[in-house]
Write a protein that holds these residues in place. Structure first.
Motif, PDB file in Angstrom:
ATOM      1  N   ASN A 136      -1.687   5.565  -3.469  1.00  0.00           N
ATOM      2  CA  ASN A 136      -0.252   5.348  -3.683  1.00  0.00           C
ATOM      3  C   ASN A 136       0.072   4.708  -5.024  1.00  0.00           C
ATOM      4  O   ASN A 136       1.231   4.496  -5.335  1.00  0.00           O
ATOM      5  CB  ASN A 136       0.336   4.498  -2.554  1.00  0.00           C
ATOM      6  N   THR A 165      -0.442   1.618  -5.993  1.00  0.00           N
ATOM      7  CA  THR A 165       0.079   0.262  -5.852  1.00  0.00           C
ATOM      8  C   THR A 165      -0.796  -0.783  -6.536  1.00  0.00           C
ATOM      9  O   THR A 165      -0.447  -1.958  -6.546  1.00  0.00           O
ATOM     10  CB  THR A 165       0.223  -0.125  -4.363  1.00  0.00           C
ATOM     11  N   LEU A 170      -2.470   4.120   5.094  1.00  0.00           N
ATOM     12  CA  LEU A 170      -1.884   2.891   4.551  1.00  0.00           C
ATOM     13  C   LEU A 170      -2.399   1.674   5.310  1.00  0.00           C
ATOM     14  O   LEU A 170      -2.688   1.754   6.508  1.00  0.00           O
ATOM     15  CB  LEU A 170      -0.364   2.943   4.650  1.00  0.00           C
ATOM     16  N   GLU A 209       0.037  -5.805  -1.033  1.00  0.00           N
ATOM     17  CA  GLU A 209       0.799  -4.580  -0.847  1.00  0.00           C
ATOM     18  C   GLU A 209       0.355  -3.835   0.411  1.00  0.00           C
ATOM     19  O   GLU A 209      -0.734  -3.269   0.457  1.00  0.00           O
ATOM     20  CB  GLU A 209       0.639  -3.675  -2.067  1.00  0.00           C
ATOM     21  N   LYS A 210       1.198  -3.829   1.425  1.00  0.00           N
ATOM     22  CA  LYS A 210       0.843  -3.201   2.709  1.00  0.00           C
ATOM     23  C   LYS A 210       0.952  -1.682   2.669  1.00  0.00           C
ATOM     24  O   LYS A 210       0.469  -0.992   3.563  1.00  0.00           O
ATOM     25  CB  LYS A 210       1.720  -3.738   3.838  1.00  0.00           C
ATOM     26  N   THR A 211       1.614  -1.119   1.634  1.00  0.00           N
ATOM     27  CA  THR A 211       1.698   0.332   1.503  1.00  0.00           C
ATOM     28  C   THR A 211       0.580   0.881   0.621  1.00  0.00           C
ATOM     29  O   THR A 211       0.604   2.052   0.250  1.00  0.00           O
ATOM     30  CB  THR A 211       3.067   0.781   0.954  1.00  0.00           C
ATOM     31  N   THR A 250      -3.181   2.281  -0.024  1.00  0.00           N
ATOM     32  CA  THR A 250      -4.067   3.110   0.791  1.00  0.00           C
ATOM     33  C   THR A 250      -5.429   2.439   0.921  1.00  0.00           C
ATOM     34  O   THR A 250      -5.853   1.688   0.051  1.00  0.00           O
ATOM     35  CB  THR A 250      -4.257   4.505   0.175  1.00  0.00           C
TER      36      THR A 250
END
Length: 172
Positions: A75, A77, A117, A138-140, A142
């Motif tokens: 993602n 992030t 995720l 960051e929980k989103t 991967t």
């Protein structure tokens, strides 16, 4: 050092995935030129969303034979520049490989694809009485990105980092 992608490369690479998962040059969204920090920006020549290790294998075999640079990302992030295609080339995005495949309660292992995720892992294991300790901010993000950067987060001192929770990988 690296080969510049040409039309022959694009023609071959476009046969590996469906058209809607293949982007070239100006059709590549700007987000795929950077990570969350945004300090380092470099656009890829090709962006490919993959759905299987077989697709990744075909892309990597071709890229290796033709000396085309490849960067893998989830993602985006991260804050370390690991998903930025500094040399251009191909970005393989694994975000569509996002299935939780198996919870083996006898061996206390969870088998997942790299695009799952972190919050999906937490939501899956916690109601079953389990705990996934690494907790980057960051929980989103991967799981594949977390593995590639050995992410840890606030619980790392007590429980360890991502590498302490990986028992096996399928790597191309």
């Amino acid at each position: 050092m690296y080969k510049k992608i040409d039309q022959n490369d694009i023609s071959y690479l476009s046969t590996i995935v469906e058209e809607k998962y293949f982007f070239v040059n100006d059709n590549i969204p700007e987000d795929y030129s950077k990570d969350e920090l945004g300090a380092l920006v470099s656009k890829p020549d090709v962006l490919i969303f993959v759905h299987s290790a077989d697709e990744i294998s075909k892309i990597m075999k071709y890229a290796n034979e033709n000396k085309i640079p490849v960067v893998v990302r989830g993602n985006g992030t991260g804050l370390v520049g690991g998903c930025v295609p500094i040399e251009g080339g191909i970005v393989i995005c694994t975000a569509k490989m996002n299935k939780i495949l198996e919870l083996d309660e006898n061996n206390l292992t969870l088998t997942v694809e790299p695009g799952v995720l972190l919050f999906e892992i937490y939501q899956y294991v916690e109601p079953r009485g389990y705990f996934y300790a690494p907790d980057p901010g960051e929980k989103t993000a991967t799981i594949g990105g977390n593995i590639s950067t050995n992410a840890g987060g606030m619980r790392a001192v007590k429980y360890g980092v991502t590498r302490d929770y990986v028992r096996g990988l399928t790597a191309v």
